[in-house]
Design a protein around this motif. Structure first.
Motif, mmCIF file in Angstrom:
data_model
loop_
_atom_site.group_PDB
_atom_site.id
_atom_site.type_symbol
_atom_site.label_atom_id
_atom_site.label_comp_id
_atom_site.label_asym_id
_atom_site.label_seq_id
_atom_site.Cartn_x
_atom_site.Cartn_y
_atom_site.Cartn_z
ATOM 1 N N ASP A 15 0.826 -1.200 0.000
ATOM 2 C CA ASP A 15 0.000 0.000 0.000
ATOM 3 C C ASP A 15 0.867 1.260 0.000
ATOM 4 O OD1 ASP A 15 -3.090 0.683 0.635
ATOM 5 O OD2 ASP A 15 -1.737 2.194 1.470
ATOM 6 N N SER A 42 0.139 4.652 2.582
ATOM 7 C CA SER A 42 0.245 4.428 4.018
ATOM 8 C C SER A 42 1.688 4.542 4.466
ATOM 9 C CB SER A 42 -0.260 3.024 4.377
ATOM 10 O OG SER A 42 -1.601 2.881 4.029
ATOM 11 N N ASP A 51 -2.252 7.519 5.190
ATOM 12 C CA ASP A 51 -2.797 6.845 6.366
ATOM 13 C C ASP A 51 -1.609 6.433 7.219
ATOM 14 O OD1 ASP A 51 -5.472 7.031 5.615
ATOM 15 O OD2 ASP A 51 -5.427 5.132 4.545
ATOM 16 N N VAL A 106 -9.270 -1.917 6.454
ATOM 17 C CA VAL A 106 -8.679 -0.654 5.986
ATOM 18 C C VAL A 106 -9.488 -0.095 4.815
ATOM 19 C CG1 VAL A 106 -6.632 0.413 4.933
ATOM 20 C CG2 VAL A 106 -6.366 -1.228 6.823
ATOM 21 N N ARG A 144 -11.491 3.478 4.689
ATOM 22 C CA ARG A 144 -11.203 4.455 3.634
ATOM 23 C C ARG A 144 -12.459 4.791 2.835
ATOM 24 N NH1 ARG A 144 -5.488 1.957 1.457
ATOM 25 N NH2 ARG A 144 -4.147 3.146 2.857
ATOM 26 N N ASN A 159 -7.386 3.907 -1.835
ATOM 27 C CA ASN A 159 -6.039 3.393 -1.520
ATOM 28 C C ASN A 159 -5.143 3.449 -2.721
ATOM 29 O OD1 ASN A 159 -7.446 1.424 -2.888
ATOM 30 N ND2 ASN A 159 -6.683 -0.255 -1.634
#
Length: 190
Positions: A29, A32, A97, A179, A183, A190
């Protein structure tokens, strides 16, 4: 939540698999980042300063407390652990994030300070598996850690989500789903 990034606080007993799940997720990801905590404990084999933790001495840690550089800090198993405030908020402002891997007590303290934070509790499937995992990673104070597990498990009902890590693949899928749900509910892709 705020309009930019989210805060995810991952917690649970030592040996539950928090770090493994987080590392898998953060490799995949790109929106993040991991908030690297400070600690006075000694580095374990394979850990890297500035990546896994910032390893510092007690005097430096106390100076950081005195300067108000931690959003929260705790003493765990005789060692100090602290979460740096600036790193969290500067990354959220950038739209990332932020993921934290901290003990249960610290997680609950942070939730009181930042109610928008999302708490995820990861637990092992049973005590026997936890004991096996702790032994496999070379823990020295297994009994002390097992005593703490009962108190930590009592607090899991205060978390937003609970994942039982009996199968890493299944636990990781559930983590990713959580997650994505957060979101989506806050308008962040993402």
């Amino acid at each position: 939540m705020w309009s930019k990034g989210n805060i995810f606080i991952v917690s649970g007993p030592s040996g539950a698999g928090k770090t493994t799940i987080l590392n898998l997720f953060l490799k995949e990801d790109k929106n993040s980042t991991f908030s690297v905590s400070y600690t006075t404990r000694k580095k374990r084999e394979g850990e890297r300063d500035g990546i896994d933790y910032h390893f510092i001495d007690r005097r430096t840690f106390q100076e950081m407390i005195d300067k108000g550089l931690f959003i929260e800090w705790e003493e765990v198993h005789g060692e100090l652990y602290g979460t740096p405030s600036n790193e969290i908020f500067s990354n959220i402002e950038k739209g990332l994030d932020v993921f934290l891997d901290i003990d249960v007590k610290g997680a609950l303290k942070l939730k009181r300070l930042i109610p928008q934070a999302v708490l995820i509790f990861i637990e092992p499937p049973n005590r026997e598996e936890l004991l096996r995992r702790l032994k496999n990673r070379g823990e020295k104070e297994i009994e002390k850690r097992l005593e703490r597990v009962e108190k930590e498990l009592e607090a899991k009902g205060l978390f937003d989500y609970v994942i039982i890590n009996g199968s890493l693949d299944e636990a990781y899928k559930k983590f990713r789903t959580i997650v994505e749900e957060v979101r989506n509910s806050h308008g962040k892709d993402n």
